[in-house]
Each structure stands twice: as structure tokens, then as C-alpha cells.
Write an enzyme that holds these catalytic residues in place. Structure first.
Site, PDB file in Angstrom:
ATOM      1  N   PHE A  29       0.839  -1.193   0.000  1.00  0.00           N
ATOM      2  CA  PHE A  29       0.000   0.000   0.000  1.00  0.00           C
ATOM      3  C   PHE A  29       0.874   1.242   0.000  1.00  0.00           C
ATOM      4  CE2 PHE A  29      -2.965  -3.069   1.782  1.00  0.00           C
ATOM      5  CZ  PHE A  29      -4.183  -2.699   1.239  1.00  0.00           C
ATOM      6  N   ASP A  30       0.549   2.189  -0.875  1.00  0.00           N
ATOM      7  CA  ASP A  30       1.087   3.533  -0.728  1.00  0.00           C
ATOM      8  C   ASP A  30       0.363   4.182   0.455  1.00  0.00           C
ATOM      9  OD1 ASP A  30       2.309   6.118  -1.514  1.00  0.00           O
ATOM     10  OD2 ASP A  30       0.237   6.639  -2.021  1.00  0.00           O
ATOM     11  N   LYS A  31       1.060   5.040   1.183  1.00  0.00           N
ATOM     12  CA  LYS A  31       0.433   5.651   2.366  1.00  0.00           C
ATOM     13  C   LYS A  31      -0.417   6.861   1.990  1.00  0.00           C
ATOM     14  CE  LYS A  31       1.515   8.260   6.563  1.00  0.00           C
ATOM     15  NZ  LYS A  31       1.326   9.617   6.013  1.00  0.00           N
ATOM     16  N   THR A  32       0.229   7.916   1.528  1.00  0.00           N
ATOM     17  CA  THR A  32      -0.463   9.183   1.303  1.00  0.00           C
ATOM     18  C   THR A  32      -1.405   9.089   0.104  1.00  0.00           C
ATOM     19  OG1 THR A  32       1.408  10.406   2.199  1.00  0.00           O
ATOM     20  CG2 THR A  32      -0.189  11.652   0.894  1.00  0.00           C
ATOM     21  N   LYS A 223      10.011   3.232  -4.991  1.00  0.00           N
ATOM     22  CA  LYS A 223       8.848   2.346  -4.872  1.00  0.00           C
ATOM     23  C   LYS A 223       8.947   1.196  -5.876  1.00  0.00           C
ATOM     24  CE  LYS A 223       5.675   5.933  -3.208  1.00  0.00           C
ATOM     25  NZ  LYS A 223       4.409   6.657  -3.431  1.00  0.00           N
TER      26      LYS A 223
END
Length: 345
Positions: A29-32, A223
């Protein structure tokens, strides 16, 4: 199954997606903007007002929720100006445009730099200032550290070689993020979170029992590299929303983009969630498993029919008329079973 996914706001771009979902070992998952709303607000600003206006002009060219918050808060409204971003998008701001004489613009992994109205401006984190040799006072370093400890994002701003202040921005976790991570973890899937934020801003994720690893301070290019490393462990699915997530979404074995994300993210993904509902990520996996169970049920029904009728027909114990009727009945039963809601079992 694809039709039922669409009814739930899940758009499948590849008919093999459900097959591949069942083999996923790691979900990243990407956070922001993914686990959090991405709707960042300026919580505090300690910098000269004229510098804040210049910073906002420069941030129009950036592509990050923090940049949007700064632009919306500090940019001077005008009837003319260039709001184009480096990624080809357009900065938020409704029908307003912000005028500024920007003669240079450079996008760094952790900030932006440029010349605005003959003033060289740098916006980013403390590491970027140190990397470029800009001076930072102890007061600013302390304030940035306090913001990170509170789980917020400190954006250091400066001009002509010196840091002059800090803008503190922050957003909130999405509704249902906790349940989504727990649901996937219960499926024995490894959960990984990537973010460009500092470690202090990820404490609420790092301490979550469903999260296996949190990689903080990861630049956009990092990433993709992280996805490749994780693929040595098995099949990897990436969930993201932003332009800087697109390469990682394309690199992963499966990419899932949120509906509120950028066009580049959607184009790179195999699955697009029409609504920004994280629960749909878990629903997608549930649909994949339910589709497999339904196929097994239909195969079982077909085998049962063949196992009974064929021997009877061969031995002459079954009237051909009854055999044809059994074919029609079995076909109808299989069709009815196929069209039942997958998640009502």
C-alpha cells in the site's frame, strides 16, 4: 464475476485478474492518498508571509497532496498565470489561476526547487536542504522534529541558500483502513506500506498488528525498486493512487488504483476502484475466491449429472426423453448457480 465486480464499483481491465489474485503473497500500500485521505491541510506555518506566497507559486508545479494544501492556503489569486504541473496535471484551486514569474523548476525526490521572481526557492525536507548545502537553523530543525513526532509532515522552506521557516501539513487515515488491512492479513497475505514520509509519520501503521513492514522515506523511484525486491518473495499486488505510484503499479504483478487518483495511476493498474473505498480492496480478493468456489460447484454438478445419466443411458435404463430433460434441467441449474451473487454464500 467481472459483472458483479463492476456492480460493486470495481473495474477489471484484464480477464485473468481473478486467477492472479488468488496467488498473491504480498500486498503493498502507498500511504499518502491511499491509506490516508490525501486531502492534506496546512496545520501551521512559521515563515515570512512573502516567502509563503513565493513557495505557493512554485508548488503549483509539484504533484503531491502537500503541494496542493500549500497552494490552496497561500497562493495569491490572480486572473492569469501558469498552473501546469511537471507531470502534465493541473494544480487544485477551482477556477483560480496564480501568476508567478518562474524561470527555473527542478523536481527532487523529496521536494522542489526553482527560481521565482529572481529568487531561488527550495521546498522540501531537512535531508534535501542538507544535500544541497542550504543552511538550516537549530530552531527550524527542532520545529520539524516536533512535527514529525506528532505524525505530521514538516515542509521546510527557504530562499537563496537559507531555510527560513516550516510549513506543517497533515492528513487523516481513510475510513476503514484498519479493517481492510486486518481482512487481508487474515488471508495470510503479507502487508507492506511504502511512503516518502519520515518514520515518525508512520507510527500508527508500524504499530498495527496486520502490517508486516513499513518502508519510510522512499522516493518515487524507490517504490519500483522495492516492488522488484518483494517479488523475490512471491506475487506482489500494489495499491496506489498518485502519479508517482504509476511505475510501481505497472511493475507489480497486479496493480490496484483508487478512483480518486490520477489518470496515470489508473492507466498503469489492472483494477480500478471507482470509489475511494479501501474496503473494495478486500472485496476484490473475496470475489476472486468466491468465483473459484462457484466454478468448483458447477464442475461438481456437471460431474454428478454425467456420473448418473451416462451409465443409465448406456445400459438402456434411462429413457432418451428423460435424458434430454435432465440435460435441460442441469443446464438451467448451472446457469442459475452461475448468476447467483458470489458473496451471498
Amino acid at each position: 464475476s467481472i459483472e458483479q465486480a463492476v456492480e460493486r464499483g470495481i473495474v477489471i481491465f484484464d480477464e485473468t485478474v481473478f486467477e492472479r489474485l488468488r496467488d498473491v503473497d504480498v500486498v503493498v500500500f502507498d500511504k499518502t492518498g491511499t491509506l490516508t485521505t490525501g486531502q492534506m491541510d496546512v496545520l501551521e506555518a512559521d515563515a515570512p508571509s512573502d516567502l509563503l506566497a513565493i513557495v505557493a507559486a512554485l508548488e503549483q508545479r509539484a504533484s503531491h497532496p502537500a503541494a496542493d494544501a500549500i497552494v490552496n492556503t497561500f497562493a495569491q489569486r490572480n486572473q492569469e498565470g501558469d498552473r501546469s504541473r511537471a507531470d502534465g496535471g493541473v494544480a487544485d484551486g477551482s477556477d483560480h489561476k496564480y501568476a508567478a514569474d518562474i524561470t527555473e523548476f527542478t523536481s527532487h525526490a523529496t521536494g522542489v526547487e526553482g527560481v521565482v521572481e529572481d529568487t531561488r526557492v527550495l521546498v522540501g525536507n531537512l535531508d534535501l536542504f542538507a544535500e544541497l548545502g542550504w543552511s538550516v537553523s537549530e530552531r527550524i530543525e527542532t520545529r520539524a522534529a516536533e512535527a514529525r513526532t506528532a505524525g505530521h509532515l514538516p515542509v521546510v522552506v527557504g530562499r537563496d541558500g537559507h531555510a527560513e521557516g516550516v510549513i506543517v501539513v497533515g492528513d487523516e487515515p481513510r475510513v476503514g483502513w484498519d479493517d481492510t488491512l486486518t481482512h487481508l492479513n487474515d488471508r495470510d497475505i503479507e502487508i507492506v506500506v511504502l511512503t516518502g514520509d519520515d518514520e515518525a509519520a508512520t507510527d500508527f501503521l508500524d504499530s498495527h498488528p496486520a502490517v508486516d513492514h513499513v518502508f519510510a522515506g522512499v522516493p518515487p523511484a524507490g517504490k519500483t525498486a522495492t516492488i522488484r525486491r518483494l517479488q523475490s518473495r512471491g506475487q506482489v499486488t500494489m495499491v496506489g493512487d498518485g502519479t508517482n505510484d504509476a511505475p510501481a503499479l505497472a511493475t507489480a504483478d497486479l496493480g490496484i488504483s483508487l478512483g480518486g487518483g490520477t489518470a496515470l495511476a489508473s492507466d498503469a493498474a489492472d483494477i480500478s476502484l471507482v470509489d475511494d473505498d479501501l474496503a473494495a480492496v478486500g472485496t476484490t480478493f473475496d470475489l476472486a475466491d468466491a468465483a473459484r468456489r462457484r466454478v468448483k460447484q458447477n464442475n461438481g454438478l456437471a460431474l454428478l449429472y454425467n456420473g448418473i445419466t451416462i451409465p443409465l443411458a448406456v445400459t438402456g435404463l434411462l429413457n432418451p426423453v428423460f435424458a434430454m430433460g435432465a440435460v435441460v434441467a442441469t443446464g438451467g441449474l448451472l446457469a442459475a448457480n452461475s448468476f447467483r451473487d458470489l458473496l451471498t454464500e
